[in-house]
Write an enzyme that holds these catalytic residues in place. Sequence first.
Site, PDB file in Angstrom:
ATOM      1  N   ASP A   1       9.596 -14.871  65.680  1.00 30.08           N
ATOM      2  CA  ASP A   1       9.054 -14.021  66.581  1.00 30.08           C
ATOM      3  C   ASP A   1       9.236 -12.597  66.639  1.00 30.08           C
ATOM      4  O   ASP A   1      10.556 -12.598  66.574  1.00 30.08           O
ATOM      5  CB  ASP A   1       8.691 -14.447  67.978  1.00 30.08           C
TER       6      ASP A   1
ATOM      7  N   ARG B   1       4.001 -12.889  59.180  1.00 29.60           N
ATOM      8  CA  ARG B   1       2.821 -12.835  60.210  1.00 29.60           C
ATOM      9  C   ARG B   1       2.541 -11.221  60.600  1.00 29.60           C
ATOM     10  O   ARG B   1       3.490 -10.830  60.996  1.00 29.60           O
ATOM     11  CB  ARG B   1       3.138 -13.582  61.314  1.00 29.60           C
TER      12      ARG B   1
END
Length: 312
Positions: free
Chosen positions: A143, A193
């Site tokens: 992340d 992502r």
Amino acid sequence: MVDPSAVLRSGLMGLSRNTKVRDVVEKAPVSKDVVKRFVAGTSTEDAVRVSRELDVEGKLATIDFLGEDTLERAQAIHTRDAYLDLLAELADACLTDGGRVEVSVKLSALGQALPKDGRKISLEHARSICEAAAIAGTTVTLDMEDHTTTDATLETLAELRKDFPDTGAVLQAYLRRTEGDCRDLAYEGSRVRLCKGAHAEPASVAFADKGEIDMNYVKCMRVLMEGEGYPMIASHDPRIVEIAGSLATKNLRAPDSFEYQMLYGIRPNEQRRLADAGNQVRVYVPYGDEWYGYLVRRMANDRRTRRSSCVR
Ligand SMILES: Cc1cc2nc3c(=O)[nH]c(=O)nc-3n(C[C@H](O)[C@H](O)[C@H](O)COP(=O)(O)OP(=O)(O)OC[C@H]3O[C@@H](n4cnc5c(N)ncnc54)[C@H](O)[C@@H]3O)c2cc1C
């Protein structure tokens, strides 16, 4: 002019840090239903159960063990061990092969901000999780957090990719630097992502205007879709989803060469529609005791909360 929804959102964000309110909310019976909508539960079993449900529905998943702001080494070790346990349980449940269920980790939760050797410690912890994921036949995505950690996180990513080339990166379209980062990471096998970004950032590094962020998202998405890597389009925005589909078609991308990603509990009908149309859809599923801060942030950004603040 003051934007009332922004005021409401900042009020809710304040609540996420208020421990007295947290105690009341955690004990209220009504909380259970609200929590269930956005969070798998508190235990590893809950995460495995929701992963299985998503798998049956034909969706992929990435699981996040909730916990940020790790300022003690013991807490970082606890987080690492939670992921190791989770990966073992997911593998036992035959959910990990082919990367059907993977994990998302925050380097801050693995000790990145520890005063002594934080970066080294978080790299070691992330490496252990990547090893466990590889044994289970799946992947890890790092992340992305606030902009002060972007360089450190990309450096850790580069280290990890030497041994685990399928480690996923996250880039945030609100950062001015991101189009360049997309170019650097759009190489074969590189899983990236792309999200808009969820942190309060200064204007010197980030776009603040929604239109500018969206425009940069599309620019970045174009770079990723035209490149050789594996784009992961993380957005609930209908326009972004539509443009992603057009770019995939234009670049002759097969459905298994990119994926859509959305958060657990958000736009489930759209997740279903995309999956039914033959796309890969991965759902980001948080779980763990530290659900309170995550939940309040979700409510701060929830469309229903935004609507309730409309002034006519
Ligand atoms: C899978 C995934 C992983 C993420 N990982 C990270 C990360 O590592 N780092 C990070 O900083 N951020 C991360 N984010 C959060 C992200 O940066 C955004 O803050 C968040 O996704 C909101 O942006 P958006 O593109 O969904 O749409 P927004 O710009 O928030 O909204 C645009 C439109 O999308 C629709 N929409 C948005 N939210 C909802 C809702 N709750 N219900 C119904 N419709 C809605 C509405 O039509 C809205 O007008 C992640 C998001 C996802 C989906």
